[in-house]
Structures are given as C-alpha cells and as structure tokens.
Design a protein around this motif. Structure first.
Motif, PDB file in Angstrom:
ATOM      1  N   GLU A   1       0.775  -1.266  -0.038  1.00 41.51           N
ATOM      2  CA  GLU A   1       0.083  -0.152  -0.078  1.00 41.51           C
ATOM      3  C   GLU A   1       0.784   1.160  -0.051  1.00 41.51           C
ATOM      4  OE1 GLU A   1      -3.932   1.571   2.332  1.00 41.51           O
ATOM      5  OE2 GLU A   1      -2.508   0.396   3.467  1.00 41.51           O
ATOM      6  N   GLN A   2       2.029   1.310   0.735  1.00 44.21           N
ATOM      7  CA  GLN A   2       3.079   2.393   0.762  1.00 44.21           C
ATOM      8  C   GLN A   2       3.513   2.572  -0.506  1.00 44.21           C
ATOM      9  OE1 GLN A   2       5.689   1.325   3.870  1.00 44.21           O
ATOM     10  NE2 GLN A   2       4.316   1.760   5.372  1.00 44.21           N
ATOM     11  N   MET A   3       3.432   1.805  -1.302  1.00 45.57           N
ATOM     12  CA  MET A   3       4.054   2.023  -2.606  1.00 45.57           C
ATOM     13  C   MET A   3       2.888   2.291  -3.738  1.00 45.57           C
ATOM     14  SD  MET A   3       6.730  -1.447  -2.720  1.00 45.57           S
ATOM     15  CE  MET A   3       7.074  -1.439  -4.670  1.00 45.57           C
ATOM     16  N   GLY A   4       1.897   2.559  -3.461  1.00 43.85           N
ATOM     17  CA  GLY A   4       0.841   2.920  -4.220  1.00 43.85           C
ATOM     18  C   GLY A   4      -0.037   1.741  -4.799  1.00 43.85           C
ATOM     19  N   ALA A   5      -0.017   0.500  -4.518  1.00 44.67           N
ATOM     20  CA  ALA A   5      -0.547  -0.531  -5.202  1.00 44.67           C
ATOM     21  C   ALA A   5      -1.898  -0.816  -4.161  1.00 44.67           C
ATOM     22  CB  ALA A   5       0.226  -1.641  -5.271  1.00 44.67           C
ATOM     23  N   GLY A   6      -2.963  -0.848  -4.944  1.00 41.29           N
ATOM     24  CA  GLY A   6      -4.041  -1.069  -4.415  1.00 41.29           C
ATOM     25  C   GLY A   6      -4.494  -2.606  -4.057  1.00 41.29           C
ATOM     26  N   TYR A   7      -3.764  -3.364  -4.869  1.00 42.39           N
ATOM     27  CA  TYR A   7      -4.092  -4.895  -4.617  1.00 42.39           C
ATOM     28  C   TYR A   7      -2.708  -5.768  -4.749  1.00 42.39           C
ATOM     29  CZ  TYR A   7      -8.798  -3.802  -6.154  1.00 42.39           C
ATOM     30  OH  TYR A   7      -9.898  -3.160  -5.910  1.00 42.39           O
ATOM     31  N   ALA A   8      -2.749  -6.881  -3.976  1.00 46.26           N
ATOM     32  CA  ALA A   8      -1.610  -7.989  -4.173  1.00 46.26           C
ATOM     33  C   ALA A   8      -2.216  -8.993  -4.937  1.00 46.26           C
ATOM     34  CB  ALA A   8      -1.330  -8.189  -2.710  1.00 46.26           C
ATOM     35  N   LEU A   9      -1.462  -9.682  -5.796  1.00 41.32           N
ATOM     36  CA  LEU A   9      -1.587 -10.693  -6.534  1.00 41.32           C
ATOM     37  C   LEU A   9      -0.807 -11.722  -6.271  1.00 41.32           C
ATOM     38  CD1 LEU A   9      -3.136 -12.184  -9.028  1.00 41.32           C
ATOM     39  CD2 LEU A   9      -1.439 -10.980 -10.518  1.00 41.32           C
ATOM     40  N   LEU A  10      -1.262 -13.225  -6.352  1.00 38.95           N
ATOM     41  CA  LEU A  10      -0.496 -14.400  -5.958  1.00 38.95           C
ATOM     42  C   LEU A  10      -1.245 -15.371  -6.782  1.00 38.95           C
ATOM     43  CD1 LEU A  10      -1.699 -16.534  -3.762  1.00 38.95           C
ATOM     44  CD2 LEU A  10      -0.699 -14.659  -2.177  1.00 38.95           C
ATOM     45  N   PHE A  11      -0.363 -16.344  -7.089  1.00 36.06           N
ATOM     46  CA  PHE A  11      -1.219 -17.648  -7.637  1.00 36.06           C
ATOM     47  C   PHE A  11      -0.783 -18.644  -6.693  1.00 36.06           C
ATOM     48  CE2 PHE A  11      -0.875 -14.929 -11.267  1.00 36.06           C
ATOM     49  CZ  PHE A  11      -1.685 -15.320 -12.116  1.00 36.06           C
ATOM     50  N   SER A  12      -1.976 -19.525  -6.086  1.00 33.60           N
ATOM     51  CA  SER A  12      -1.648 -20.277  -5.015  1.00 33.60           C
ATOM     52  C   SER A  12      -1.469 -21.781  -5.741  1.00 33.60           C
ATOM     53  CB  SER A  12      -2.886 -20.481  -4.184  1.00 33.60           C
ATOM     54  OG  SER A  12      -3.041 -21.475  -3.238  1.00 33.60           O
ATOM     55  N   ASP A  13      -0.491 -22.355  -5.469  1.00 27.32           N
ATOM     56  CA  ASP A  13      -0.284 -23.962  -5.871  1.00 27.32           C
ATOM     57  C   ASP A  13      -0.294 -24.583  -4.447  1.00 27.32           C
ATOM     58  OD1 ASP A  13       0.334 -23.215  -8.456  1.00 27.32           O
ATOM     59  OD2 ASP A  13       2.196 -22.755  -7.838  1.00 27.32           O
ATOM     60  N   ILE A  14      -0.923 -24.342  -3.515  1.00 28.25           N
ATOM     61  CA  ILE A  14      -1.473 -24.989  -2.277  1.00 28.25           C
ATOM     62  C   ILE A  14      -2.550 -24.955  -1.786  1.00 28.25           C
ATOM     63  CG2 ILE A  14       1.062 -24.671  -1.247  1.00 28.25           C
ATOM     64  CD1 ILE A  14      -0.004 -22.606   0.638  1.00 28.25           C
ATOM     65  N   GLY A  15      -3.515 -24.438  -2.787  1.00 28.66           N
ATOM     66  CA  GLY A  15      -5.223 -24.493  -2.351  1.00 28.66           C
ATOM     67  C   GLY A  15      -5.606 -23.137  -1.844  1.00 28.66           C
ATOM     68  N   ARG A  16      -6.602 -22.834  -2.252  1.00 28.65           N
ATOM     69  CA  ARG A  16      -7.321 -21.638  -1.767  1.00 28.65           C
ATOM     70  C   ARG A  16      -7.545 -21.112  -0.281  1.00 28.65           C
ATOM     71  NH1 ARG A  16     -12.237 -20.890  -6.046  1.00 28.65           N
ATOM     72  NH2 ARG A  16     -11.086 -22.293  -7.522  1.00 28.65           N
ATOM     73  N   ARG A  17      -7.872 -22.281   0.579  1.00 31.34           N
ATOM     74  CA  ARG A  17      -8.096 -21.818   1.909  1.00 31.34           C
ATOM     75  C   ARG A  17      -7.008 -21.294   2.493  1.00 31.34           C
ATOM     76  NH1 ARG A  17     -11.088 -27.357   2.372  1.00 31.34           N
ATOM     77  NH2 ARG A  17     -12.721 -26.708   1.847  1.00 31.34           N
TER      78      ARG A  17
END
Length: 192
Positions: free
Chosen positions: A1-17
């Motif tokens: 957030e301090q860098m101006g990004a409103g969202y974080a994106l990742l791709f889960s390879d271990i499941g959603r939960r």
C-alpha cells in the motif's frame, strides 16, 4: 500500500483456503483443451515470429487490453523476458492481417499439445485467432491445444476443468474484503 498498489496478486499452488484466511479471494481458475479437429479452421490470420523489437509493441497491446479490465497486472520489458524464459515459451508469434500486426500469441509445444499461454488481438474475431492457433498446432505436429482459460474466452468446442493449482488470488492492500470483478485478467504468464 505504501508503494501505491491497491491490490496484491499471487497464484496459489497449495490451495485456496490458506490464502483466503489472509484476506485473498480466488479468481476463476480453469484449464481448457481441445483436439485440433474440434477448433474452428476458417479465416486464419497470418503469423510471423516476433523479433526483439516487437516486444514493446506486444507489451503495449497487452497493457491496453489490461487498461480495459478492472483488475490486471501491468507488464514491463524485463517482466516479459523473465516470464517467457521461466515458462520456456517458444518465440512469440505476431498475428497479422492484411499486412499489418493485429496482436500476438505466446505458445509452446508440450508433447502432443500446443500450450497456449495467452493471446491478445484487439478487434479481431476470436474464431480467427483460434483458427490460426489450430494451424500452428498442426504445423508443429501437435494433435491438441490447451492452456489456462480466461472465462470470457470459453468456447463450446473446449473441454474445460477447474484447476487445482495456479489459482489466481487477490487481496486489497488496505485490508478490506475484495470481490474479484468480472473481466479481471490474470494470464498464465503472470503465474510465478
């Protein structure tokens, strides 16, 4: 957030939960496959192998598409080179029509399947792109095409299944709950 990004994106390879407990929400995660005989094959575009000088244009085409999305990563030249290397993609293909460039496709033969990482061709009828990719699969000796599926690109001739890994997940950097908007663009080349 301090860098101006409103969202974080990742791709889960271990499941959603696991990531949902941290405030991430899962986006659609689908795979598709089709035999070359199932893919439309009329009105193909022409192809040429992309040169290094084409990278800036391909990034511009992607980022322009991403601008129309409510949520999508923005790409740079260093990003492009890294992820293409990491995915072991074949040289990018420039899609051409009537002598002009109209988009690109990033693919890799994977056994009998031509893996379609992504394609972007603004204003081009999708059936023409699919026909072109079908012809490229045949040219490379592949019997099938497949890859990650953007929900807005689903076709009746595709066999579609939900992915168990490589699930795009998004969280807001301000900690509030996130709803994945329709039209969010997370391509396979964004997975790391």
């Amino acid at each position: 957030e301090q860098m101006g990004a409103g969202y974080a994106l990742l791709f889960s390879d271990i499941g959603r939960r696991y990531y949902e407990r941290m405030g991430f929400a899962a986006a659609p995660a689908l795979d598709w496959a089709a035999g070359v005989s199932d893919v439309p094959h009329r009105h193909e575009l022409s192809l040429r192998q992309a040169a290094p000088a084409d990278i800036a244009q391909m990034i511009q085409v992607f980022n322009k598409r991403a601008e129309r999305s409510v949520l999508s990563p923005v790409r740079t030249t260093s990003w492009w080179r890294h992820y293409r290397w990491w995915r072991r993609a074949a040289p990018d293909l420039v899609l051409c029509d009537s002598g002009g460039d109209v988009g690109y496709a990033t693919v890799r033969p994977d056994g009998e399947t031509l893996r379609v990482f992504e394609w972007v061709a603004p204003g081009v009828e999708p059936d023409r792109v699919w026909a072109t990719l079908r012809a490229e699969a045949i040219r490379r000796g592949c019997e099938r095409l497949g890859g990650w599926l953007q929900p807005d690109r689903r076709q009746p001739w595709m066999s579609v299944v939900e992915r168990a890994e490589g699930i795009p997940m998004v969280a807001r950097t301000d900690g509030r709950a996130v709803q994945i908007p329709d039209g969010a663009v997370f391509e396979e080349l964004d997975h790391f």
